[in-house]
Write an enzyme that holds these catalytic residues in place. Structure first.
Site, short mmCIF file in Angstrom:
data_model
loop_
_atom_site.label_atom_id
_atom_site.label_comp_id
_atom_site.label_asym_id
_atom_site.label_seq_id
_atom_site.Cartn_x
_atom_site.Cartn_y
_atom_site.Cartn_z
N GLU A 99 0.84 -1.19 0.00
CA GLU A 99 0.00 0.00 0.00
C GLU A 99 0.88 1.24 0.00
O GLU A 99 1.74 1.42 0.86
CB GLU A 99 -0.97 0.04 1.19
CG GLU A 99 -1.88 1.28 1.05
CD GLU A 99 -3.01 1.37 2.04
OE1 GLU A 99 -3.33 0.39 2.72
OE2 GLU A 99 -3.59 2.48 2.12
N GLU A 121 5.06 5.13 3.35
CA GLU A 121 4.41 6.39 3.74
C GLU A 121 5.50 7.40 4.10
O GLU A 121 6.55 7.01 4.60
CB GLU A 121 3.47 6.12 4.93
CG GLU A 121 2.75 7.28 5.56
CD GLU A 121 1.97 8.16 4.59
OE1 GLU A 121 2.44 9.27 4.33
OE2 GLU A 121 0.90 7.75 4.12
N ASP A 163 -3.14 12.13 -2.46
CA ASP A 163 -3.34 13.60 -2.40
C ASP A 163 -3.73 14.10 -3.79
O ASP A 163 -3.00 13.86 -4.76
CB ASP A 163 -2.04 14.28 -1.94
CG ASP A 163 -1.68 13.88 -0.52
OD1 ASP A 163 -2.57 13.89 0.35
OD2 ASP A 163 -0.49 13.55 -0.27
N LYS A 195 -4.98 22.08 -7.72
CA LYS A 195 -4.64 23.30 -8.47
C LYS A 195 -3.81 22.95 -9.70
O LYS A 195 -2.90 22.12 -9.63
CB LYS A 195 -3.85 24.27 -7.59
CG LYS A 195 -4.68 24.90 -6.50
CD LYS A 195 -3.88 25.95 -5.78
CE LYS A 195 -4.68 26.47 -4.60
NZ LYS A 195 -3.85 27.05 -3.57
N THR A 232 -11.72 4.40 5.00
CA THR A 232 -10.69 5.13 5.77
C THR A 232 -11.24 6.49 6.16
O THR A 232 -12.29 6.91 5.69
CB THR A 232 -9.41 5.34 4.95
OG1 THR A 232 -9.71 6.23 3.86
CG2 THR A 232 -8.83 4.05 4.44
N PHE A 248 -10.20 9.34 5.23
CA PHE A 248 -10.31 10.23 4.08
C PHE A 248 -11.58 9.95 3.30
O PHE A 248 -12.26 10.86 2.83
CB PHE A 248 -9.09 10.09 3.16
CG PHE A 248 -7.94 10.89 3.64
CD1 PHE A 248 -7.78 12.21 3.27
CD2 PHE A 248 -7.02 10.34 4.52
CE1 PHE A 248 -6.74 12.97 3.74
CE2 PHE A 248 -5.97 11.08 5.00
CZ PHE A 248 -5.83 12.40 4.61
N GLU A 249 -11.93 8.67 3.18
CA GLU A 249 -13.15 8.35 2.44
C GLU A 249 -14.37 8.84 3.21
O GLU A 249 -15.27 9.45 2.63
CB GLU A 249 -13.26 6.84 2.20
CG GLU A 249 -14.52 6.53 1.41
CD GLU A 249 -14.59 5.10 0.88
OE1 GLU A 249 -13.79 4.25 1.32
OE2 GLU A 249 -15.42 4.87 0.00
C1 LIG Z 1 -4.92 11.85 1.30
S1 LIG Z 1 -3.88 10.79 2.22
C2 LIG Z 1 -4.73 9.20 2.13
C3 LIG Z 1 -4.29 8.25 3.19
C4 LIG Z 1 -4.92 6.85 3.15
N1 LIG Z 1 -4.61 6.15 1.93
C5 LIG Z 1 -6.41 6.91 3.37
O1 LIG Z 1 -7.18 6.57 2.46
O2 LIG Z 1 -6.82 7.29 4.48
C6 LIG Z 1 -2.50 10.53 1.13
C7 LIG Z 1 -1.29 9.96 1.83
O3 LIG Z 1 -0.25 9.72 0.89
C8 LIG Z 1 0.99 10.02 1.50
N2 LIG Z 1 1.97 10.28 0.44
C9 LIG Z 1 1.98 11.35 -0.40
N3 LIG Z 1 3.01 11.26 -1.26
C10 LIG Z 1 3.68 10.11 -0.96
C11 LIG Z 1 4.83 9.49 -1.49
N4 LIG Z 1 5.51 10.02 -2.50
N5 LIG Z 1 5.24 8.31 -0.94
C12 LIG Z 1 4.55 7.77 0.10
N6 LIG Z 1 3.44 8.32 0.64
C13 LIG Z 1 3.01 9.48 0.12
C14 LIG Z 1 0.68 11.22 2.37
O4 LIG Z 1 1.63 11.39 3.40
C15 LIG Z 1 -0.70 10.87 2.90
O5 LIG Z 1 -0.65 10.18 4.12
#
Ligand SMILES: C[S@@+](CC[C@H](N)C(=O)[O-])C[C@H]1O[C@@H](n2cnc3c(N)ncnc32)[C@H](O)[C@@H]1O
Length: 205
Positions: free
Chosen positions: A37, A62, A112, A116, A185, A187-188
């Site tokens: 993941e 992460e 993420d 923008k 999750t 976020f969802e």
């Molecule tokens: C919007 S959150 C979603 C978290 C989780 N998947 C959920 O559904 O709750 C996006 C996550 O991706 C991580 N992330 C962003 N860019 C990343 C990268 N290049 N490598 C690893 N993780 C990354 C961020 O730190 C963040 O925790």
């Protein structure tokens, strides 16, 4: 505090990959199938999947340290055996620490969205990342994605459809049904509260 302590004593779960190629069998002490993941946040999905499937292995990548601490804390509380965690940029880790054909499944849930226009290049899903994902999947392996941003959903569909090594598993070659194993999750649930729709994608190597 418990998260910080978990990080300090998290060597059972936390993998210091450096620049070396990881030997996955040594990492998990077995040769079971591995689901990766990417960007697991606080690890809700990873934990639930790992607990439901103790015969499989789960690797999480992460960058967010408190999220890593939270996941390791839960792993310790629940005595989880089949999760390992790497702190770092997933693209770097895939390119430098993982062999081709390593994973039977790769999950990227609610990446993420960087909505923008000037930030679009920060999105984790880009053509070179899709190529890497395809290379690191085993033949027959699948990548599952979900987002609640329509524009990112269309973007992901376009980027993945351009990768010749991957086949869209949706019947109409668009978005897929919700992946049954995908846990809800934070976020969802936030997106749903805000009235957002959710789009799922599934591609197979
Ligand atoms: C919007 S959150 C979603 C978290 C989780 N998947 C959920 O559904 O709750 C996006 C996550 O991706 C991580 N992330 C962003 N860019 C990343 C990268 N290049 N490598 C690893 N993780 C990354 C961020 O730190 C963040 O925790």
């Amino acid at each position: 505090m418990s998260q910080a302590r978990a990080l300090e004593h998290g060597e059972e779960y936390l993998v210091d990959a450096g620049d070396q190629i990881l030997e996955m069998e040594e990492l998990f002490d077995n040769d079971a199938a591995i689901t990766l993941e990417i960007g697991f946040g606080v690890g809700q999905a990873l934990l639930e999947m790992a607990e439901c499937n103790p015969e499989k292995n789960y690797l999480g990548i992460e960058v967010y340290l408190p999220g890593i601490g939270a996941l390791i804390h839960q792993c310790q509380l629940r005595a989880i055996k089949n999760i390992r965690v790497i702190r770092g940029d997933a693209k770097y880790v895939l390119a430098n620490n993982c062999r081709p054909d390593s994973f039977t499944q790769i999950n990227i849930f609610f990446p993420d969205p960087w909505p923008k226009r000037k930030h679009l290049k920060r999105r984790i899903i880009q053509q070179d990342m899709v190529r890497l994902i395809a290379q690191r999947l085993k033949p027959g392996g699948r990548v599952y994605l979900a987002t609640d941003w329509e524009n990112y959903a269309d973007w992901m569909l376009q980027e993945f459809c351009q990768e010749p090594a991957l086949k869209n598993m949706s019947v109409n070659k668009g978005f897929s049904e919700r992946f049954k194993e995908r846990p809800m999750t934070r976020f969802e649930s936030r997106g749903i509260r805000l009235g957002h729709e959710v789009w799922d994608l599934c591609f197979e190597k």
